[in-house]
Scaffold this motif. Structure first.
Motif, PDB file in Angstrom:
ATOM      1  N   VAL A 176     142.894  32.880  76.841  1.00  0.00           N
ATOM      2  CA  VAL A 176     143.052  32.546  75.418  1.00  0.00           C
ATOM      3  C   VAL A 176     141.804  31.832  74.901  1.00  0.00           C
ATOM      4  CG1 VAL A 176     144.391  31.182  73.758  1.00  0.00           C
ATOM      5  CG2 VAL A 176     145.564  32.473  75.550  1.00  0.00           C
ATOM      6  N   CYS A 177     141.288  30.905  75.699  1.00  0.00           N
ATOM      7  CA  CYS A 177     140.083  30.165  75.306  1.00  0.00           C
ATOM      8  C   CYS A 177     138.871  31.085  75.213  1.00  0.00           C
ATOM      9  CB  CYS A 177     139.811  29.037  76.298  1.00  0.00           C
ATOM     10  SG  CYS A 177     140.998  27.681  76.219  1.00  0.00           S
ATOM     11  N   GLN A 178     138.793  32.090  76.077  1.00  0.00           N
ATOM     12  CA  GLN A 178     137.694  33.047  75.995  1.00  0.00           C
ATOM     13  C   GLN A 178     137.734  33.819  74.679  1.00  0.00           C
ATOM     14  OE1 GLN A 178     137.510  35.564  79.574  1.00  0.00           O
ATOM     15  NE2 GLN A 178     135.654  34.457  80.119  1.00  0.00           N
ATOM     16  N   CYS A 179     138.925  34.197  74.239  1.00  0.00           N
ATOM     17  CA  CYS A 179     139.065  34.883  72.951  1.00  0.00           C
ATOM     18  C   CYS A 179     138.588  33.977  71.815  1.00  0.00           C
ATOM     19  CB  CYS A 179     140.515  35.287  72.722  1.00  0.00           C
ATOM     20  SG  CYS A 179     141.112  36.584  73.830  1.00  0.00           S
ATOM     21  N   HIS A 180     139.007  32.720  71.856  1.00  0.00           N
ATOM     22  CA  HIS A 180     138.594  31.768  70.816  1.00  0.00           C
ATOM     23  C   HIS A 180     137.085  31.563  70.829  1.00  0.00           C
ATOM     24  CE1 HIS A 180     137.839  27.789  69.028  1.00  0.00           C
ATOM     25  NE2 HIS A 180     138.858  28.073  68.246  1.00  0.00           N
ATOM     26  N   LEU A 181     136.512  31.467  72.022  1.00  0.00           N
ATOM     27  CA  LEU A 181     135.075  31.221  72.144  1.00  0.00           C
ATOM     28  C   LEU A 181     134.261  32.400  71.607  1.00  0.00           C
ATOM     29  CD1 LEU A 181     133.399  28.872  73.281  1.00  0.00           C
ATOM     30  CD2 LEU A 181     133.185  30.143  75.415  1.00  0.00           C
ATOM     31  N   TYR A 182     134.796  33.606  71.759  1.00  0.00           N
ATOM     32  CA  TYR A 182     134.096  34.776  71.225  1.00  0.00           C
ATOM     33  C   TYR A 182     134.198  34.851  69.703  1.00  0.00           C
ATOM     34  CZ  TYR A 182     132.844  39.582  70.145  1.00  0.00           C
ATOM     35  OH  TYR A 182     132.260  40.691  69.585  1.00  0.00           O
ATOM     36  N   LEU A 183     135.350  34.469  69.167  1.00  0.00           N
ATOM     37  CA  LEU A 183     135.589  34.622  67.734  1.00  0.00           C
ATOM     38  C   LEU A 183     134.938  33.540  66.885  1.00  0.00           C
ATOM     39  CD1 LEU A 183     139.363  35.652  67.798  1.00  0.00           C
ATOM     40  CD2 LEU A 183     137.424  37.114  67.194  1.00  0.00           C
ATOM     41  N   PHE A 184     134.843  32.317  67.420  1.00  0.00           N
ATOM     42  CA  PHE A 184     134.399  31.187  66.616  1.00  0.00           C
ATOM     43  C   PHE A 184     133.187  30.496  67.240  1.00  0.00           C
ATOM     44  CE2 PHE A 184     139.013  31.544  66.001  1.00  0.00           C
ATOM     45  CZ  PHE A 184     139.032  31.835  64.645  1.00  0.00           C
TER      46      PHE A 184
END
Length: 303
Positions: A235-243
């Motif tokens: 989940v954190c990887q998704c957030h790190l890519y998006l923002f």
């Protein structure tokens, strides 16, 4: 290509352009660095007096003194000491021509455009002779840089500082960051889908394993922890890519390391192909995250 390609003089208080050298080159990276100069100039009041922003082939150096900042775009092969010698010489030239009151009262961009000829002359001297021409000596600057080296910045640091200068750091750290990043690519969408899939698989396996853990006197507790931790990392990887976020590289590699360790711990509950799939998705997400850069504002400092 000359070693010193562009020079820019701005007012520190508000980033008002005071003068700049005329640019006849059409190098792509040079145009990008000139746009970055404009972004940096808006944050000078919160930046150190001396700083460097490194690029692939071109570096940005700046020196601020008495409310005026002197900035230049130089080839990476030019030593930092010579770049700051150039900026010191530029400062001497500018202060000899204009006093503080003239700088303070300036109300329109490029009010000292006639100073362009002095900049061009100084650039030509450095590009041909490769050394100082006025009051500053290379030895003095080298000693000064040894005692107080310039701070090495990134454009991400400048963007966050710019947000602080405008009073909206929290807003930029939340919703505004997506607008600063490059558009999401097709591989990026694939990475997000695969990461969500991995997160769902980890969550399902972890929740399902909790039931058996309670029945077996908590023997599989660490397996549950590994599944749930892997879920959170995905989940954190998704957030790190998006923002956009500060220290992105450190966070990306930390998440990748945790996912690899969790999957290695789960060897036995997952076969080798499942482990390779989860680790490969994590590696792909890390690479794409590190390659998704901030967008430069579409501003040109040239005259």
């Amino acid at each position: 290509m000359p070693l010193i390609l562009f020079a820019f003089v701005v007012r520190v208080r508000d980033g008002l352009p005071l003068s700049a050298s005329t640019d006849f080159l059409h190098d792509k990276e040079l145009q990008e660095r000139k746009q970055q100069l404009k972004v940096i100039s808006k944050s000078l009041s919160l930046l150190p007096e001396r700083g460097t922003v490194k690029g692939h082939e071109l570096n940005i150096h700046f020196l601020s003194s008495e409310g005026v900042s002197y900035m230049t775009v130089c080839a990476c092969s030019l030593p930092a000491a010579k770049a700051f010698c150039f900026l010191e010489d530029l400062r001497w030239e500018f202060t000899a021509c204009f006093d503080n009151s003239a700088v303070t009262l300036a109300s329109r961009p490029y009010p000292f455009l006639e100073f362009d000829s002095a900049i061009q002359k100084l650039q030509q001297h450095y590009n041909q002779k490769g050394g100082p021409s006025l009051e500053v000596t290379l030895a003095e600057v080298q000693e000064d840089l040894r005692i107080s080296p310039p701070q090495v910045l990134t454009m991400e640091d400048v963007a966050l500082t710019n947000g602080a200068a405008n009073g909206h750091v929290e807003q930029a750290a939340a919703s505004g960051q997506s607008q600063r990043l490059e558009p999401i690519t097709a591989p990026g969408i694939l990475s997000l889908v695969l990461n969500i899939m991995c997160a769902a698989l980890n969550l399902i396996r972890g929740v399902h394993l909790i039931e058996y853990t309670f029945q077996d006197d908590y023997d599989g507790l660490w397996n549950v922890v590994a599944f749930l931790l892997a879920f959170l990392c995905c989940v954190c990887q998704c957030h790190l890519y998006l923002f956009h976020t500060c220290q992105k590289k450190l966070k990306a590699f930390t998440l990748l390391t945790l996912i690899i360790l969790c999957n290695a711990f789960l060897f036995g509950l997952r076969n080798i192909w499942q482990l390779v799939f989860h680790m490969s998705v994590a590696c792909l997400s890390t690479v794409l995250t590190l390659h998704r850069k901030l967008l430069d504002k579409n501003m040109d400092c040239g005259v």
